[in-house]
Design a protein around this motif. Structure first.
Motif, PDB file in Angstrom:
ATOM      1  N   VAL A  49       0.845  -1.201   0.000  1.00 20.62           N
ATOM      2  CA  VAL A  49       0.000   0.000   0.000  1.00 20.62           C
ATOM      3  C   VAL A  49       0.878   1.249   0.000  1.00 20.62           C
ATOM      4  CG1 VAL A  49      -1.680   1.321   1.351  1.00 20.62           C
ATOM      5  CG2 VAL A  49      -1.976  -1.142   1.063  1.00 20.62           C
ATOM      6  N   GLY A  50       1.930   1.229   0.797  1.00 20.61           N
ATOM      7  CA  GLY A  50       2.853   2.369   0.848  1.00 20.61           C
ATOM      8  C   GLY A  50       3.505   2.665  -0.486  1.00 20.61           C
ATOM      9  N   SER A  51       3.766   1.618  -1.270  1.00 20.13           N
ATOM     10  CA  SER A  51       4.389   1.846  -2.578  1.00 20.13           C
ATOM     11  C   SER A  51       3.465   2.628  -3.509  1.00 20.13           C
ATOM     12  CB  SER A  51       4.790   0.517  -3.223  1.00 20.13           C
ATOM     13  OG  SER A  51       3.639  -0.223  -3.624  1.00 20.13           O
ATOM     14  N   LYS A  52       2.188   2.355  -3.405  1.00 19.68           N
ATOM     15  CA  LYS A  52       1.216   3.085  -4.229  1.00 19.68           C
ATOM     16  C   LYS A  52       1.105   4.538  -3.790  1.00 19.68           C
ATOM     17  CE  LYS A  52      -1.293  -1.159  -5.228  1.00 19.68           C
ATOM     18  NZ  LYS A  52      -0.157  -2.020  -4.936  1.00 19.68           N
ATOM     19  N   VAL A  53       1.122   4.749  -2.475  1.00 17.97           N
ATOM     20  CA  VAL A  53       1.070   6.117  -1.951  1.00 17.97           C
ATOM     21  C   VAL A  53       2.348   6.874  -2.318  1.00 17.97           C
ATOM     22  CG1 VAL A  53       0.911   7.510   0.164  1.00 17.97           C
ATOM     23  CG2 VAL A  53      -0.485   5.450  -0.090  1.00 17.97           C
ATOM     24  N   MET A  54       3.497   6.202  -2.242  1.00 23.79           N
ATOM     25  CA  MET A  54       4.767   6.831  -2.611  1.00 23.79           C
ATOM     26  C   MET A  54       4.764   7.244  -4.080  1.00 23.79           C
ATOM     27  SD  MET A  54       7.893   6.345  -4.362  1.00 23.79           S
ATOM     28  CE  MET A  54       7.829   4.617  -4.694  1.00 23.79           C
ATOM     29  N   TYR A  55       4.242   6.380  -4.938  1.00 20.97           N
ATOM     30  CA  TYR A  55       4.207   6.701  -6.364  1.00 20.97           C
ATOM     31  C   TYR A  55       3.268   7.879  -6.617  1.00 20.97           C
ATOM     32  CZ  TYR A  55       4.746   5.896 -11.330  1.00 20.97           C
ATOM     33  OH  TYR A  55       5.067   6.048 -12.650  1.00 20.97           O
ATOM     34  N   ALA A  56       2.138   7.898  -5.927  1.00 19.29           N
ATOM     35  CA  ALA A  56       1.209   9.033  -6.050  1.00 19.29           C
ATOM     36  C   ALA A  56       1.870  10.320  -5.551  1.00 19.29           C
ATOM     37  CB  ALA A  56      -0.083   8.749  -5.290  1.00 19.29           C
ATOM     38  N   ALA A  57       2.657  10.219  -4.481  1.00 19.67           N
ATOM     39  CA  ALA A  57       3.361  11.389  -3.958  1.00 19.67           C
ATOM     40  C   ALA A  57       4.387  11.904  -4.966  1.00 19.67           C
ATOM     41  CB  ALA A  57       4.028  11.062  -2.624  1.00 19.67           C
ATOM     42  N   ALA A  58       5.044  10.993  -5.681  1.00 16.19           N
ATOM     43  CA  ALA A  58       6.004  11.400  -6.708  1.00 16.19           C
ATOM     44  C   ALA A  58       5.283  12.114  -7.863  1.00 16.19           C
ATOM     45  CB  ALA A  58       6.788  10.192  -7.221  1.00 16.19           C
ATOM     46  N   MET A  59       4.094  11.630  -8.221  1.00 17.57           N
ATOM     47  CA  MET A  59       3.308  12.309  -9.266  1.00 17.57           C
ATOM     48  C   MET A  59       2.834  13.674  -8.772  1.00 17.57           C
ATOM     49  SD  MET A  59       1.178   9.340 -11.250  1.00 17.57           S
ATOM     50  CE  MET A  59       0.446   8.561  -9.829  1.00 17.57           C
TER      51      MET A  59
END
Length: 135
Positions: A49-59
């Motif tokens: 789940v954190g990986s998805k949030v991290m990727y969204a944060a990068a976007m």
């Protein structure tokens, strides 16, 4: 028109700082949950789940950099940094999915370091790189 420009610039800068801070926090969370993978059955789910949030944060960082750059017509350098970071995040996700920890873990450390440096740079007051030349 000038009042609108000056009001938009601080908001854009605040959004950019917030986006970088969020990205840095999500990367720290990923480091914590990576350690939890070794000790807890919930570690995998939290890291996923954190990986998805991290990727969204990068976007979000890319979006914030564009919005901070466009109104004032300043340097596009933050957009290039954010885009490069999004590319690193894409590689990180791909390496995680492929289960290649020998590259995934060091890249995570590099990403956290770069994000922390970007955050410190945006939060610190601007100072000249070198003193002005005297006549």
């Amino acid at each position: 028109m000038t009042g609108q420009m000056t009001a938009a610039a601080p908001r854009g800068l605040t959004f950019l700082r917030t986006a970088i801070a969020l990205q840095t926090l999500t990367l720290f969370f990923q480091a914590v949950t990576a350690g939890m993978l070794l000790t807890s059955s919930h570690g995998y789910l939290m890291h996923d789940v954190g990986s998805k949030v991290m990727y969204a944060a990068a976007m979000l960082y890319v979006l914030a950099a564009i919005l901070a750059w466009r109104p004032g017509g300043g340097s596009p350098r933050p957009v290039l940094y954010a885009t490069g970071f999004l590319l690193l995040a894409s590689a990180q996700v791909a390496l995680g999915i492929a289960h290649v920890p020998s590259f995934h873990v060091p890249l995570g450390v590099v990403m956290f370091t770069l994000s922390t440096l970007a955050l410190v740079r945006k939060l610190s007051p601007r100072s000249p790189l070198r003193p002005a030349a005297r006549s």
